[in-house]
Design a protein around this motif. Structure first.
Motif, PDB file in Angstrom:
ATOM      1  N   ASP A 216      93.072 100.336   2.689  1.00 55.29           N
ATOM      2  CA  ASP A 216      94.329  99.660   3.005  1.00 55.29           C
ATOM      3  C   ASP A 216      94.960  99.075   1.742  1.00 55.29           C
ATOM      4  OD1 ASP A 216      94.011 100.143   5.763  1.00 55.29           O
ATOM      5  OD2 ASP A 216      92.752  98.364   5.972  1.00 55.29           O
ATOM      6  N   VAL A 217      94.133  98.464   0.912  1.00 52.40           N
ATOM      7  CA  VAL A 217      94.620  97.796  -0.298  1.00 52.40           C
ATOM      8  C   VAL A 217      93.691  98.135  -1.455  1.00 52.40           C
ATOM      9  CG1 VAL A 217      95.202  95.591  -1.390  1.00 52.40           C
ATOM     10  CG2 VAL A 217      95.542  95.884   1.080  1.00 52.40           C
ATOM     11  N   LEU A 239      97.374  91.325 -11.665  1.00 54.29           N
ATOM     12  CA  LEU A 239      96.642  92.444 -11.084  1.00 54.29           C
ATOM     13  C   LEU A 239      97.633  93.459 -10.497  1.00 54.29           C
ATOM     14  CD1 LEU A 239      93.845  90.462  -9.198  1.00 54.29           C
ATOM     15  CD2 LEU A 239      93.565  91.807 -11.298  1.00 54.29           C
ATOM     16  N   ASP A 240      97.276  94.725 -10.545  1.00 56.22           N
ATOM     17  CA  ASP A 240      98.080  95.765  -9.900  1.00 56.22           C
ATOM     18  C   ASP A 240      97.550  95.986  -8.484  1.00 56.22           C
ATOM     19  OD1 ASP A 240      99.789  96.349 -12.057  1.00 56.22           O
ATOM     20  OD2 ASP A 240      98.244  97.581 -12.991  1.00 56.22           O
ATOM     21  N   VAL A 241      98.468  96.258  -7.554  1.00 55.14           N
ATOM     22  CA  VAL A 241      98.081  96.405  -6.150  1.00 55.14           C
ATOM     23  C   VAL A 241      98.726  97.652  -5.564  1.00 55.14           C
ATOM     24  CG1 VAL A 241      98.124  95.340  -3.861  1.00 55.14           C
ATOM     25  CG2 VAL A 241      97.877  93.896  -5.891  1.00 55.14           C
ATOM     26  N   LEU A 242      97.919  98.442  -4.877  1.00 53.40           N
ATOM     27  CA  LEU A 242      98.408  99.576  -4.103  1.00 53.40           C
ATOM     28  C   LEU A 242      98.232  99.266  -2.622  1.00 53.40           C
ATOM     29  CD1 LEU A 242      96.764 102.594  -6.002  1.00 53.40           C
ATOM     30  CD2 LEU A 242      99.013 101.589  -6.400  1.00 53.40           C
ATOM     31  N   ILE A 243      99.257  99.543  -1.840  1.00 54.50           N
ATOM     32  CA  ILE A 243      99.159  99.472  -0.389  1.00 54.50           C
ATOM     33  C   ILE A 243      99.076 100.912   0.093  1.00 54.50           C
ATOM     34  CG2 ILE A 243     100.204  98.682   1.751  1.00 54.50           C
ATOM     35  CD1 ILE A 243      99.351  96.441  -0.155  1.00 54.50           C
ATOM     36  N   ASP A 250     105.775  93.734  -5.143  1.00 52.76           N
ATOM     37  CA  ASP A 250     105.401  92.365  -5.531  1.00 52.76           C
ATOM     38  C   ASP A 250     103.886  92.269  -5.392  1.00 52.76           C
ATOM     39  OD1 ASP A 250     104.957  89.674  -5.903  1.00 52.76           O
ATOM     40  OD2 ASP A 250     106.531  89.007  -4.537  1.00 52.76           O
ATOM     41  N   PRO A 251     103.139  92.643  -6.437  1.00 54.99           N
ATOM     42  CA  PRO A 251     101.675  92.732  -6.307  1.00 54.99           C
ATOM     43  C   PRO A 251     101.024  91.443  -5.826  1.00 54.99           C
ATOM     44  CG  PRO A 251     102.397  93.772  -8.334  1.00 54.99           C
ATOM     45  CD  PRO A 251     103.594  93.073  -7.760  1.00 54.99           C
ATOM     46  N   LYS A 252     101.427  90.312  -6.368  1.00 49.17           N
ATOM     47  CA  LYS A 252     100.779  89.063  -5.992  1.00 49.17           C
ATOM     48  C   LYS A 252     100.982  88.761  -4.507  1.00 49.17           C
ATOM     49  CE  LYS A 252     102.171  85.156  -7.877  1.00 49.17           C
ATOM     50  NZ  LYS A 252     102.344  84.077  -8.877  1.00 49.17           N
TER      51      LYS A 252
END
Length: 262
Positions: A216-217, A239-243, A250-252
């Motif tokens: 999921d993340v 931090l980098d974020v993938l959904i 907006d990673p945070k």
């Protein structure tokens, strides 16, 4: 063969030395300033570190003597000692930290090999005495950062081996936690291979079970930054974020709220 934590003892000595150097460089007025822990000043953090050393000394002594001894007489006594100790002067804090560390070192040195296998009591469940030194390392490393003296010690200053061991340990504690999505943490301190595939040691799956497919993340960043976020010492900025497979705008804001570790 001895099961004494011979590799952990010098690691603890180095961590304690760094902490004491920070305390020696502090100014008196910094003691009353807020730490990174809600409701605690830096004086509270230092008092807790000293009393934690004594509490873990109690566990080692109990394992050695065969008389099970809790870390603290009660949670109320623990709280009282921290509150009272927080008001000490800087010189008193430094002396207390050194004396309590010396008592812990002496207790570890006095342990016969067989005593390291003895289970010691803890409010969250007993564990073998050979884990005590590692738990003291955690206290020193985490709470050194909690002093909030960024120029002296920030998450990026944690030793690499500590970060990698703790990422695995904390990820395991969040596995299966209710309310969390399936999470994949990718430590960018490990170089990717020639096909740009991550090193298997850099990947930590946690949160809800993920039988197969995309989590999921996915949270990507240096190991120290990932660990700081996982342990509540960072809001995840940077931090980098993938959904799924999509980059979060907006990673945070896309980071899931983490439950308490305890």
């Amino acid at each position: 063969m001895s099961i004494a934590p011979t590799t952990d003892i010098p690691v603890l000595a180095a961590a304690t030395s760094r902490l004491l150097a920070t305390v020696d460089a502090m100014r008196e007025e910094q003691l009353a300033e807020p730490s990174l822990l809600p409701g605690w000043t830096r004086g509270h953090v230092l008092a807790h570190l000293a009393r934690n050393a004594d509490g873990l000394t109690n566990l080692l002594t109990g394992a050695r003597t065969g008389v099970p001894t809790p870390m603290y007489p009660s949670l109320e006594a623990r709280e009282h000692d921290i509150q009272a100790g927080a008001k000490r002067t800087l010189a008193e804090h430094a002396a207390d930290l050194r004396a309590s560390a010396a008592r812990f070192d002496a207790a570890a040195a006095a342990m016969p090999d067989a005593a390291w296998a003895v289970d010691v009591p803890h409010r969250l469940g007993s564990f073998p005495a050979h884990e005590v030194v590692a738990r003291r390392i955690e206290e020193v490393e985490y709470h050194h950062v909690d002093l909030g003296l960024q120029d002296a010690c920030a998450p990026g200053d944690w030793p690499e081996a500590f970060v990698r061991q703790q990422l695995a340990r904390v990820s395991a504690r969040f596995a299966g936690r209710e309310g969390l999505p399936s999470l994949c943490l990718v430590d960018t301190d490990f170089p990717a291979d020639e096909e740009n595939e991550p090193d298997p040691r850099s990947v930590h799956d946690t949160g809800a079970p993920r039988p197969s497919g995309t989590p999921d993340v996915t949270v990507i960043g240096p190991g120290s930054a990932l660990l700081a976020w996982l342990t509540g010492r960072s809001d995840g900025g940077g931090l980098d974020v993938l959904i799924g497979r999509a980059q979060a705008q907006d990673p945070k804001a896309a980071l899931p709220a983490l439950p308490p570790l305890g």
